[in-house]
Design a protein around this motif. Structure first.
Motif, PDB file in Angstrom:
ATOM      1  N   LEU A 290      -7.457  -2.475  -6.285  1.00  0.00           N
ATOM      2  CA  LEU A 290      -6.008  -2.386  -6.201  1.00  0.00           C
ATOM      3  C   LEU A 290      -5.580  -1.528  -7.370  1.00  0.00           C
TER       4      LEU A 290
ATOM      5  N   LEU B 263      -5.085  -7.686   2.956  1.00  0.00           N
ATOM      6  CA  LEU B 263      -6.072  -6.758   2.418  1.00  0.00           C
ATOM      7  C   LEU B 263      -7.430  -7.291   2.827  1.00  0.00           C
TER       8      LEU B 263
ATOM      9  N   THR C  46       0.852  -1.174   0.000  1.00  0.00           N
ATOM     10  CA  THR C  46       0.000   0.000   0.000  1.00  0.00           C
ATOM     11  C   THR C  46       0.895   1.233   0.000  1.00  0.00           C
TER      12      THR C  46
ATOM     13  N   ASP D  54      -3.407   0.352  -2.769  1.00  0.00           N
ATOM     14  CA  ASP D  54      -3.113  -1.066  -2.566  1.00  0.00           C
ATOM     15  C   ASP D  54      -2.788  -1.723  -3.905  1.00  0.00           C
TER      16      ASP D  54
END
Length: 108
Positions: free
Chosen positions: A93, A83, A67, A98
């Protein structure tokens, strides 16, 4: 990057219809830089939170969940242990957030 995408798809196989993966891609690596990052959206259709605790890929020696955080007015990338995709929600993501870090690429 086919093998990595297949590994991501296996998340859905484990959780069945409760999880959907969409838009998976990895950045092309820069010449002589053995690292890249992968991005995708994980949609959790279940009534429970889902924790993603790692990633596997045949194309990199090491795969980590990462992240970005802001520290002393600077953005810093750091490894994280998991996550969490909340119930009935999704997690994107993406660049600057992330992502899955692919380190020690075996090919560009």
């Amino acid at each position: 990057m086919k093998k990595f995408v297949l590994s991501i798809v296996s998340i859905a196989a484990v959780f069945g219809a409760d999880v959907e993966i969409d838009g998976a891609y990895a950045r092309a690596s820069i010449p002589n830089v053995p690292n890249s990052a992968a991005f995708f959206v994980i949609k959790n259709n279940s009534d429970k939170d889902i924790a993603i605790t790692g990633a596997n890929s045949d194309i990199a020696e090491k795969n980590e969940l990462h992240t970005h955080i802001k520290e002393n007015k600077m953005m810093k990338m750091m490894k994280i242990e998991k996550l969490v995709v909340p119930a009935k929600s999704s997690l994107e993501l993406k660049s600057g957030g992330d992502h899955v870090m692919l380190m020690g690429l075996k090919k560009s």
